[in-house]
Structures are given as structure tokens and as C-alpha cells.
Design a protein around this motif. Structure first.
Motif, PDB file in Angstrom:
ATOM      1  N   LYS A  87       0.828  -1.205   0.000  1.00 43.21           N
ATOM      2  CA  LYS A  87       0.000   0.000   0.000  1.00 43.21           C
ATOM      3  C   LYS A  87       0.861   1.254   0.000  1.00 43.21           C
ATOM      4  N   GLU A  88       0.402   2.238  -0.731  1.00 46.47           N
ATOM      5  CA  GLU A  88       1.060   3.546  -0.786  1.00 46.47           C
ATOM      6  C   GLU A  88       2.371   3.547  -1.554  1.00 46.47           C
ATOM      7  N   ARG A  89       2.891   2.408  -1.967  1.00 42.74           N
ATOM      8  CA  ARG A  89       4.153   2.372  -2.715  1.00 42.74           C
ATOM      9  C   ARG A  89       3.859   2.319  -4.204  1.00 42.74           C
ATOM     10  N   THR A  90       4.681   3.028  -4.972  1.00 45.84           N
ATOM     11  CA  THR A  90       4.571   2.966  -6.424  1.00 45.84           C
ATOM     12  C   THR A  90       5.932   2.623  -6.999  1.00 45.84           C
ATOM     13  N   ASP A 107      -5.124  -2.663  -7.271  1.00 47.43           N
ATOM     14  CA  ASP A 107      -3.875  -2.451  -6.529  1.00 47.43           C
ATOM     15  C   ASP A 107      -2.670  -2.522  -7.454  1.00 47.43           C
ATOM     16  N   ALA A 111      -0.152   0.618  -8.343  1.00 51.08           N
ATOM     17  CA  ALA A 111       1.264   0.559  -7.971  1.00 51.08           C
ATOM     18  C   ALA A 111       2.182   1.150  -9.038  1.00 51.08           C
TER      19      ALA A 111
END
Length: 186
Positions: A87-90, A107, A111
Motif C-alpha cells: 500500500k502507498e508504494r509505487t 492495486d 502501484a
């Protein structure tokens, strides 16, 4: 020869689709290999110099990479109904091959960082004529990747076809980018 080494399987070559678009991924971009298996794509990008994140339920087949400071191993059962583990990471590139679990598609697409690339290739309807997978839950519907990526990503290449190698199969594959965020100060 030990029992462990006799069970070792060779690491397959990277997908030609992934290789085709690899030059669009800067060597500094972090690469996420989803459902990585033996890590064939993560290994390919790591050899190019990219930092990589290898994500799979069983990371034992990539454990040899754990000592590399530019490799992150993430063990997570993506089908267990838990929240997306990153989560929150790309990432500058997200790769998925031979894997489909529709509940996490949002999701996976989320990403992809601004300016990043999604490379996705998996089995499609019609593959049941060639063997496994034949369960419709694991086969993409006609143009499904286009429909899923369309709202958020710009598609740069898409194919829905039957291939002969590495074995006969019906597949879909897509290369799509997330547009960079426009600079509001200009």
C-alpha cells in the motif's frame, strides 16, 4: 547431488514482451515483479541495474537474492483476502506474467508510479483448448486488460492472440504507462 539441488528447476528466460519494453524503464527505476515465482523478470531487471521488489506467496525460489541490498523480497499470499502488501508504494515498472487474480487488479494498476510502466501478460479465453489454465477464473475475457487499464493508464501496446512458443497458448498482453503529473508552476 543433494536432494535440494536435484529438485532445483532452471529459471525460465524472461518474457519476450517484457524484454521488448525493458528499454523504456530507466535503470534507476524500482521494478515490482508480482507473483514472481523464480524471479525471472526481477533477475533480468536487477542484472540491468534496477532495484527490484519480488512479491510472491512463496519466496523460496528467489531466496538466493536476499543478500543483494537492491533486492527486496516480500512474502504475501495475494489471494488470502488481506490488504495489498505494498500500500502507498509505487514503482517505475510493474510486471505481471502468467498470473491473474482480479480482486487485486486495482492495486496492481495503482502501484504504477507517474511516468511508470505496467507490463502484464497472461492467459486468455480460448486457452482451454491448449490445456492449463482452463478455469475461466484464470483466463482474461476479450480485451479485459484494455478495459482495466484504460481509465488510469495510457496503453502503448496491446495484443490478444494465440502464440506457439514457449508453448501454444491464448494470451493477452499490455504495456501501459501512467502519465507524469503535470507541473502546475509552468
Amino acid at each position: 547431488m543433494s536432494a535440494a539441488s536435484s529438485e532445483a528447476r532452471p529459471i525460465p528466460a524472461p518474457s519476450e514482451w517484457v524484454i521488448r519494453f525493458a528499454q523504456q524503464v530507466p535503470e534507476t527505476a524500482e521494478v515490482l515483479d508480482v507473483a514472481c515465482g523464480s524471479g525471472r523478470h526481477g533477475r533480468f531487471f536487477r542484472a540491468r541495474g534496477n532495484p527490484v521488489v519480488l512479491l510472491d506467496q512463496d519466496i523460496s525460489r528467489v531466496a538466493d537474492m536476499a543478500a543483494d541490498a537492491r533486492v527486496e523480497l516480500v512474502a504475501s499470499d495475494l489471494e488470502a483476502g488481506r490488504p495489498w502488501p505494498l500500500k502507498e508504494r509505487t514503482f517505475g515498472c510493474v510486471i505481471v506474467t502468467n498470473y491473474l487474480h482480479r480482486p487485486i487488479m486495482t492495486d496492481i494498476i495503482g502501484a504504477v508510479a507517474p511516468g511508470g510502466l505496467l507490463l502484464y501478460e497472461t492467459f486468455a479465453m480460448g486457452n482451454e483448448a491448449f490445456g492449463r489454465p482452463s478455469n475461466p477464473d484464470f483466463l482474461l475475457h476479450r480485451e479485459e486488460l484494455l478495459i482495466l487499464c484504460g481509465p488510469e493508464l495510457r496503453v502503448i501496446a496491446f495484443e490478444d492472440l494465440t502464440v506457439a512458443a514457449p508453448r501454444p497458448a491464448c494470451i493477452q498482453r499490455i504495456a501501459a504507462v501512467r502519465e507524469k503529473i503535470a507541473n502546475s508552476s509552468s
